[in-house]
Design an enzyme around this catalytic site. Structure first.
Site, mmCIF file in Angstrom:
data_model
loop_
_atom_site.group_PDB
_atom_site.id
_atom_site.type_symbol
_atom_site.label_atom_id
_atom_site.label_comp_id
_atom_site.label_asym_id
_atom_site.label_seq_id
_atom_site.Cartn_x
_atom_site.Cartn_y
_atom_site.Cartn_z
ATOM 1 N N ARG A 123 0.814 -1.207 0.000
ATOM 2 C CA ARG A 123 0.000 0.000 0.000
ATOM 3 C C ARG A 123 0.847 1.255 0.000
ATOM 4 O O ARG A 123 0.475 2.261 -0.566
ATOM 5 C CB ARG A 123 -0.889 -0.041 1.241
ATOM 6 N N TYR A 124 1.958 1.215 0.700
ATOM 7 C CA TYR A 124 2.831 2.389 0.796
ATOM 8 C C TYR A 124 4.026 2.188 -0.129
ATOM 9 O O TYR A 124 4.372 1.060 -0.462
ATOM 10 C CB TYR A 124 3.312 2.552 2.237
ATOM 11 N N ARG A 127 7.214 0.032 1.771
ATOM 12 C CA ARG A 127 7.077 -1.065 2.731
ATOM 13 C C ARG A 127 5.867 -1.936 2.404
ATOM 14 O O ARG A 127 4.885 -1.449 1.860
ATOM 15 C CB ARG A 127 6.997 -0.533 4.161
ATOM 16 N N CYS A 136 -3.901 -17.480 14.944
ATOM 17 C CA CYS A 136 -3.728 -16.577 16.068
ATOM 18 C C CYS A 136 -3.795 -17.361 17.365
ATOM 19 O O CYS A 136 -4.446 -18.395 17.437
ATOM 20 C CB CYS A 136 -4.812 -15.502 16.078
ATOM 21 N N CYS A 140 -9.211 -12.281 18.960
ATOM 22 C CA CYS A 140 -9.609 -11.025 19.602
ATOM 23 C C CYS A 140 -10.987 -10.653 19.071
ATOM 24 O O CYS A 140 -11.221 -10.679 17.868
ATOM 25 C CB CYS A 140 -8.638 -9.901 19.277
ATOM 26 N N CYS A 143 -11.080 -7.940 16.288
ATOM 27 C CA CYS A 143 -10.177 -8.142 15.146
ATOM 28 C C CYS A 143 -10.678 -7.410 13.897
ATOM 29 O O CYS A 143 -11.829 -7.535 13.513
ATOM 30 C CB CYS A 143 -10.048 -9.628 14.835
ATOM 31 N N ARG A 145 -9.674 -8.098 10.987
ATOM 32 C CA ARG A 145 -9.821 -9.115 9.941
ATOM 33 C C ARG A 145 -10.819 -10.184 10.378
ATOM 34 O O ARG A 145 -10.673 -11.358 10.079
ATOM 35 C CB ARG A 145 -8.454 -9.739 9.629
ATOM 36 N N ASP A 304 -11.689 0.078 13.489
ATOM 37 C CA ASP A 304 -12.071 -0.009 12.075
ATOM 38 C C ASP A 304 -13.561 -0.282 11.885
ATOM 39 O O ASP A 304 -14.253 -0.702 12.804
ATOM 40 C CB ASP A 304 -11.280 -1.125 11.386
ATOM 41 N N ASP A 341 -7.388 4.314 10.173
ATOM 42 C CA ASP A 341 -7.005 3.589 8.962
ATOM 43 C C ASP A 341 -8.137 3.831 7.968
ATOM 44 O O ASP A 341 -9.266 3.396 8.185
ATOM 45 C CB ASP A 341 -6.819 2.094 9.265
ATOM 46 N N LYS A 348 -3.111 4.799 6.864
ATOM 47 C CA LYS A 348 -3.307 5.404 8.182
ATOM 48 C C LYS A 348 -3.246 6.925 8.100
ATOM 49 O O LYS A 348 -2.316 7.466 7.534
ATOM 50 C CB LYS A 348 -2.233 4.896 9.128
HETATM 51 C C1 LIG Z 1 0.146 -0.165 8.858
HETATM 52 C C2 LIG Z 1 0.588 -0.657 7.576
HETATM 53 C C3 LIG Z 1 1.917 -0.549 7.190
HETATM 54 C C4 LIG Z 1 2.978 0.056 8.075
HETATM 55 O O1 LIG Z 1 2.716 1.395 8.301
HETATM 56 P P1 LIG Z 1 3.658 2.231 9.245
HETATM 57 O O2 LIG Z 1 2.960 3.550 9.379
HETATM 58 O O3 LIG Z 1 4.977 2.329 8.562
HETATM 59 O O4 LIG Z 1 3.783 1.509 10.543
HETATM 60 C C5 LIG Z 1 2.261 -1.021 5.953
HETATM 61 N N1 LIG Z 1 1.361 -1.569 5.118
HETATM 62 C C6 LIG Z 1 0.058 -1.652 5.458
HETATM 63 C C7 LIG Z 1 -0.894 -2.257 4.505
HETATM 64 C C8 LIG Z 1 -0.370 -1.210 6.698
HETATM 65 O O5 LIG Z 1 -1.656 -1.315 7.039
#
Ligand SMILES: *Cc1c(COP(=O)(O)O)cnc(C)c1O
Length: 445
Positions: A123-124, A127, A136, A140, A143, A145, A304, A341, A348
């Site tokens: 998504r980002y 990362r 799990c 929880c 959750c 998910r 969420d 989120d 986020k």
């Molecule tokens: C939370 C999340 C991350 C990591 O986000 P950070 O703000 O760097 O902790 C990466 N990918 C997804 C899909 C996420 O939901």
């Protein structure tokens, strides 16, 4: 000083297996083997007696969203006041889970959409999430998910995980890999060691993160062997998920100490939950206990819009109120970032109380946590340089490697000097559609 294996815990262990001793209790696999999955077992082990009508409804809830609690987590419920117990509420069925509000969705974060290959959520820019476990230690109740909980619990095999690893290998902008799930710590040490070794062999992977709730619900999973294995793959960061100060038991503290002693930077992601931790005093107590155990509060999540969570949701204002009670009032590093989120996969979004009251070309008016209003004088001279991204000829020192090149997106792109985009336009903007294909990118003609 609290004990590990209290009298109450011994009673529970003996009900499960008459001859169990401390060694069994501290064996995480014993807890997994004896995970509590029925309403009757919860009654039998805790001594709680539910009303017959409630039980019928619990059963309906359980048919939709199954139950699974570790004997350890069950043992920290306080029976006398269980209906208000924050541990009980996170672990046990609530009939309100069957209420589906209009705004709720199965996959509110569109994780299934941002998945280029199975097991990866990208998504980002830099990362990715790598889902390495569908298991799990506990289900929880809050959750995100939830739609997937109880779907066949399984650990993906090496072939499946290799697909994700291959994607990371072929995607050089990925510098941070988050192992997620399920709970990655339900994998064996050897399997986790294999995944970490594979990831470490990728030159552009700088850091690896693991998200796990085992320190909270199964602290005995954090063994010397596990942390010694992880240590070999540093830098590895771990984020855990404590929601209430009651969860920081002697066993949990021992688990956290083992990880911190192994040089693992620890963070915590809490979820703001109605009737569990939606209180400034509880949150302050939680963050203080976390930092005393070398865990830095990282995120506080707004709950969420997942199906079955409506009774856990609070207004955003509650989160802002909590942030207001923390910022300035306690150590800066004890304050998490409060995030929503974004439904639909927007990622986020941080939300904060407002501290900037007004602005002119030479002054900023701010208020502090006490309500004191103050003036910050802007510098009289600040030569704003036009950045053309030609870092080689810039006076500031930065060793840029070829791999560091990137194109700014979003607001950063609008702010930049080297890109002439002047607006971001929603893809369904009718006014732009009428104009035809030109000017779609908002460039001035
Ligand atoms: C939370 C999340 C991350 C990591 O986000 P950070 O703000 O760097 O902790 C990466 N990918 C997804 C899909 C996420 O939901």
């Amino acid at each position: 000083m609290e004990k590990i294996f209290t009298k109450h815990q011994q009673d529970i262990a003996h009900k499960i297996e008459p001859k169990s001793v401390l060694k069994n209790w501290k064996d995480w696999k014993w807890h997994m083997r004896h995970a509590v999955k029925t309403i009757e077992e919860v009654e039998n082990l805790t001594g709680i007696k539910f009303e017959p009508e409630d039980k019928k409804r619990f059963q309906e809830t359980q048919d939709k969203f199954p139950l699974s609690i570790t004997p350890y987590y069950l043992s920290i419920i306080k029976k006398e006041n269980y209906k208000n117990d924050p541990v009980f509420k996170q672990a046990f069925l609530d009939n309100r889970e069957l209420i589906v509000a209009n705004s709720e969705m199965g996959d509110p974060l569109s994780e299934d959409h941002d998945s280029p290959v199975p097991g990866i959520t990208h998504r980002y820019p830099d990362r990715v999430l790598l889902l390495v476990s569908n298991v799990c230690a506990m289900y929880c109740r809050h959750c995100t998910r939830k739609r997937k909980v109880g779907d066949q619990d399984y650990i993906p095999n090496k072939e499946q995980i290799k697909q994700g690893i291959e994607y990371i290998k072929n995607t050089p902008q990925v510098r941070d890999v988050l192992l997620s799930g399920g709970d990655p710590f339900l994998l064996s040490d050897d399997y986790l060691d294999w995944i970490l070794t594979e990831l470490r062999a990728i030159p552009h992977v700088q850091i690896i993160r693991i998200g796990t709730r085992t320190p909270v619900v199964l602290p005995y999973r954090i063994t010397d062997d596990l942390v010694n294995m992880i240590k070999k793959h540093h830098p590895v960061w771990i984020n855990t998920h404590f929601n209430h100060p009651r969860e920081l038991t002697a066993s949990a503290k021992e688990a956290l100490a083992k990880m911190a002693d192994a040089g693992i930077p620890l963070g915590n992601q809490s979820v703001l939950l109605a009737d569990v931790n939606d209180c400034p005093r509880i949150m302050k107590d939680l963050v203080h206990k976390l930092v005393m155990n070398r865990v830095r509060p990282y995120y506080l999540y707004q709950c969420d819009l997942s199906e079955g969570l409506s009774h856990f949701r609070t207004p955003v204002g509650k989160g802002i109120e909590i942030m207001e009670s923390l910022i300035g009032h306690t150590s800066g590093f004890a304050v998490p970032t409060y995030v929503i989120d974004a439904p639909g996969g927007g990622g986020k979004i941080p939300v904060m109380p407002n501290y900037i009251i007004s602005w002119s070309t030479n002054k900023v008016i701010l208020r502090n946590y006490e309500g004191v209003i103050t003036t910050y004088q802007e510098p009289e001279k600040y030569e704003s340089t036009i950045c053309d991204r030609n870092c080689k000829d810039c006076n500031l020192e930065l060793d840029v490697e070829s791999g560091d090149e990137y194109n700014a997106i979003g607001i950063e792109q609008l702010l930049s000097d080297y890109d002439d985009t002047i607006s971001l336009v929603p893809s369904n903007n009718e006014r732009y559609e009428r104009r035809g294909d030109e000017n779609q990118d908002g460039e001035q003609s």
